[in-house]
Design an enzyme around this catalytic site. Structure first.
Site, mmCIF file in Angstrom:
data_model
loop_
_atom_site.group_PDB
_atom_site.id
_atom_site.type_symbol
_atom_site.label_atom_id
_atom_site.label_comp_id
_atom_site.label_asym_id
_atom_site.label_seq_id
_atom_site.Cartn_x
_atom_site.Cartn_y
_atom_site.Cartn_z
ATOM 1 N N ALA A 176 8.634 -0.295 5.434
ATOM 2 C CA ALA A 176 7.495 -0.534 6.329
ATOM 3 C C ALA A 176 7.486 0.252 7.481
ATOM 4 C CB ALA A 176 7.505 -1.851 6.460
ATOM 5 N N GLY A 177 6.376 0.702 7.989
ATOM 6 C CA GLY A 177 6.405 1.382 9.194
ATOM 7 C C GLY A 177 4.621 1.809 9.731
ATOM 8 N N PRO B 260 10.133 11.818 3.922
ATOM 9 C CA PRO B 260 8.783 12.249 3.586
ATOM 10 C C PRO B 260 8.442 13.301 4.616
ATOM 11 C CG PRO B 260 9.119 9.895 3.318
ATOM 12 C CD PRO B 260 10.116 10.389 4.412
ATOM 13 N N GLY B 261 7.517 14.452 4.124
ATOM 14 C CA GLY B 261 6.618 15.252 4.843
ATOM 15 C C GLY B 261 5.364 14.539 4.962
ATOM 16 N N ARG C 73 0.501 -1.174 -0.102
ATOM 17 C CA ARG C 73 -0.201 -0.012 -0.147
ATOM 18 C C ARG C 73 1.096 1.204 0.038
ATOM 19 N NH1 ARG C 73 -2.287 0.780 4.975
ATOM 20 N NH2 ARG C 73 -1.381 -1.107 5.855
ATOM 21 N N GLY C 74 0.224 2.358 -0.264
ATOM 22 C CA GLY C 74 0.785 3.579 -0.139
ATOM 23 C C GLY C 74 2.358 3.992 -0.681
ATOM 24 N N ILE C 75 3.113 4.592 0.221
ATOM 25 C CA ILE C 75 4.525 4.581 -0.434
ATOM 26 C C ILE C 75 5.046 3.547 -1.101
ATOM 27 C CG2 ILE C 75 7.012 5.589 0.196
ATOM 28 C CD1 ILE C 75 5.343 7.373 1.996
ATOM 29 N N TYR D 153 7.213 7.177 17.215
ATOM 30 C CA TYR D 153 7.652 7.255 15.786
ATOM 31 C C TYR D 153 9.087 8.104 15.549
ATOM 32 C CZ TYR D 153 6.158 8.091 10.767
ATOM 33 O OH TYR D 153 6.237 8.113 9.715
ATOM 34 N N ILE E 5 2.371 12.742 3.348
ATOM 35 C CA ILE E 5 2.278 12.242 2.061
ATOM 36 C C ILE E 5 0.804 11.558 2.360
ATOM 37 C CG2 ILE E 5 3.248 10.397 0.487
ATOM 38 C CD1 ILE E 5 5.250 12.734 0.967
HETATM 39 P P1 NAP Z 1 0.818 2.826 4.939
HETATM 40 O O1 NAP Z 1 0.078 3.339 3.754
HETATM 41 O O2 NAP Z 1 0.305 2.623 6.224
HETATM 42 O O3 NAP Z 1 1.688 1.509 4.303
HETATM 43 C C1 NAP Z 1 2.227 0.758 5.483
HETATM 44 C C2 NAP Z 1 2.899 -0.375 4.599
HETATM 45 O O4 NAP Z 1 3.901 -0.977 5.602
HETATM 46 C C3 NAP Z 1 1.906 -1.688 4.178
HETATM 47 O O5 NAP Z 1 2.390 -2.122 3.048
HETATM 48 C C4 NAP Z 1 2.015 -2.583 5.208
HETATM 49 O O6 NAP Z 1 1.485 -3.720 4.968
HETATM 50 C C5 NAP Z 1 3.549 -2.244 5.479
HETATM 51 N N1 NAP Z 1 3.820 -2.974 7.078
HETATM 52 C C6 NAP Z 1 3.265 -2.403 8.517
HETATM 53 N N2 NAP Z 1 3.705 -2.991 9.277
HETATM 54 C C7 NAP Z 1 4.349 -4.190 8.542
HETATM 55 C C8 NAP Z 1 5.011 -5.395 9.241
HETATM 56 N N3 NAP Z 1 5.188 -5.511 10.488
HETATM 57 N N4 NAP Z 1 5.520 -6.093 8.304
HETATM 58 C C9 NAP Z 1 5.471 -5.857 7.148
HETATM 59 N N5 NAP Z 1 5.092 -4.903 6.521
HETATM 60 C C10 NAP Z 1 4.523 -3.988 7.180
HETATM 61 O O7 NAP Z 1 2.155 3.729 5.194
HETATM 62 P P2 NAP Z 1 2.750 4.617 4.132
HETATM 63 O O8 NAP Z 1 2.226 6.086 4.626
HETATM 64 O O9 NAP Z 1 2.804 4.263 2.912
HETATM 65 O O10 NAP Z 1 4.436 4.822 4.694
HETATM 66 C C11 NAP Z 1 5.640 4.136 4.176
HETATM 67 C C12 NAP Z 1 6.397 4.361 4.948
HETATM 68 O O11 NAP Z 1 6.714 6.113 4.988
HETATM 69 C C13 NAP Z 1 6.279 4.032 6.611
HETATM 70 O O12 NAP Z 1 7.793 3.936 6.993
HETATM 71 C C14 NAP Z 1 6.161 5.521 7.169
HETATM 72 O O13 NAP Z 1 6.556 5.652 8.570
HETATM 73 C C15 NAP Z 1 6.926 6.523 6.143
HETATM 74 N N6 NAP Z 1 6.214 7.815 6.167
HETATM 75 C C16 NAP Z 1 5.042 8.087 5.716
HETATM 76 C C17 NAP Z 1 4.650 9.502 5.613
HETATM 77 C C18 NAP Z 1 3.178 9.876 5.506
HETATM 78 O O14 NAP Z 1 2.908 10.933 5.433
HETATM 79 N N7 NAP Z 1 2.267 9.008 4.834
HETATM 80 C C19 NAP Z 1 5.456 10.734 6.055
HETATM 81 C C20 NAP Z 1 6.834 10.303 6.435
HETATM 82 C C21 NAP Z 1 7.228 8.986 6.561
HETATM 83 P P3 NAP Z 1 0.104 -4.367 5.165
HETATM 84 O O15 NAP Z 1 -0.685 -3.507 3.955
HETATM 85 O O16 NAP Z 1 0.052 -5.716 4.912
HETATM 86 O O17 NAP Z 1 -0.380 -4.035 6.270
#
Ligand code: NAP
Length: 238
Positions: free
Chosen positions: A82-83, A176-177, A11-13, A146, A179
């Site tokens: 992953a996060g 990332p900011g 999903r997502g990023i 976090y 997102i």
């Molecule tokens: P997201 O849409 O919630 O997607 C999270 C992804 O991580 C999913 O594919 C999820 O898998 C996977 N994941 C979570 N826990 C896991 C685990 N224990 N084992 C394996 N996979 C796991 O998040 P996102 O916004 O795309 O974020 C991606 C990264 O960017 C993260 O590290 C986040 O901290 C960082 N980030 C995000 C933002 C933002 O604003 N969105 C900003 C700064 C940094 P499932 O789908 O199977 O749950």
């Protein structure tokens, strides 16, 4: 052909990174925890290999990396993406809440790096990109765990860049900011509008903004860049 392993690709990023790399001709494997249907759809769409793996479990990570390296033949690029987020007062966090946030972002990167680096060292080439956050740089109220996990990723990246540079491996960190992904589900539309207003480029980021930066850092033109912490934040973190 270049090969990549992306954690949290369902999903997502992470999904945007999988799409961007495969569109550029990379062979990609990605892991996910529970979004089986989304992972299968992405796999069918892009040809990427989807591997279920909870990255907080070092044995599962070891098996996942072995499977990815076997199917791809080797791993040129590792993206630790992953996060999970947790919002609230530090004093309301349980031990399990704390461990979940730290383990998913920081310990998981240790597990994947430990498993992937020997192959990169033997080929004397490789790229590692860790997805940190703006909050890892500046800290966020009610996101202490976090922020700590993401600051830890910055330290890990800088240290590994020095450790692995002589082996021809670069290690960089993206911050990332805000997102637009499922991770923002806790924010109201008004919160999101306020965050966009606070961003010098006057909008929230997209997963594709981050994915494009990953592709650039993974490319030959970025071969002399290592140990860097790069904001993908529309100027929000400055
Ligand atoms: P997201 O849409 O919630 O997607 C999270 C992804 O991580 C999913 O594919 C999820 O898998 C996977 N994941 C979570 N826990 C896991 C685990 N224990 N084992 C394996 N996979 C796991 O998040 P996102 O916004 O795309 O974020 C991606 C990264 O960017 C993260 O590290 C986040 O901290 C960082 N980030 C995000 C933002 C933002 O604003 N969105 C900003 C700064 C940094 P499932 O789908 O199977 O749950």
């Amino acid at each position: 052909m270049k090969t990549a392993l992306v954690t949290g690709g369902s999903r997502g990023i992470g999904a945007a990174i999988v799409r961007a790399l495969t569109a550029k001709g990379w062979q990609v494997a990605f892991c996910y925890r529970s979004s089986h249907e989304a992972a299968q759809q992405l796999s069918q769409e892009t040809g990427a290999l989807a591997i279920p793996c909870d990255v907080t479990d070092s044995e599962q990570v070891r098996a996942m990396v072995t499977e990815a390296a076997r199917r791809l033949s080797h791993i040129d690029l590792l993206v630790n993406n992953a996060g999970v987020a947790w919002q609230g007062l530090l004093t309301d966090m349980t031990d399990d809440d704390w461990r979940s946030v730290l383990d998913t972002s920081l310990s998981a990167a240790f597990y994947t790096c430990r498993a992937v680096i020997p192959g990169m060292v033997s080929r004397r080439a490789g790229r590692i990109i860790n997805i940190s956050s703006i909050w890892g740089r500046v800290g966020a109220s009610c996101e202490a765990a976090y922020s700590a996990a993401k600051a830890g990723l910055i330290g890990l990246s800088k240290a590994l860049a020095k450790e692995l540079g002589p082996s021809g491996i670069t290690v960089n960190c993206l911050c990332p900011g805000v997102i637009r992904t499922d991770m923002l589900a806790c924010y109201t539309p008004e919160d999101l509008a306020a965050l966009a207003d606070e961003t010098p480029l006057c909008r929230l980021g997209t997963p594709e903004d981050v994915a494009a930066t990953v592709c650039w850092l993974a490319g030959d033109e970025a071969g002399f860049i290592t140990g860097q912490v790069i904001g993908v934040d529309g100027g929000f973190g400055q």
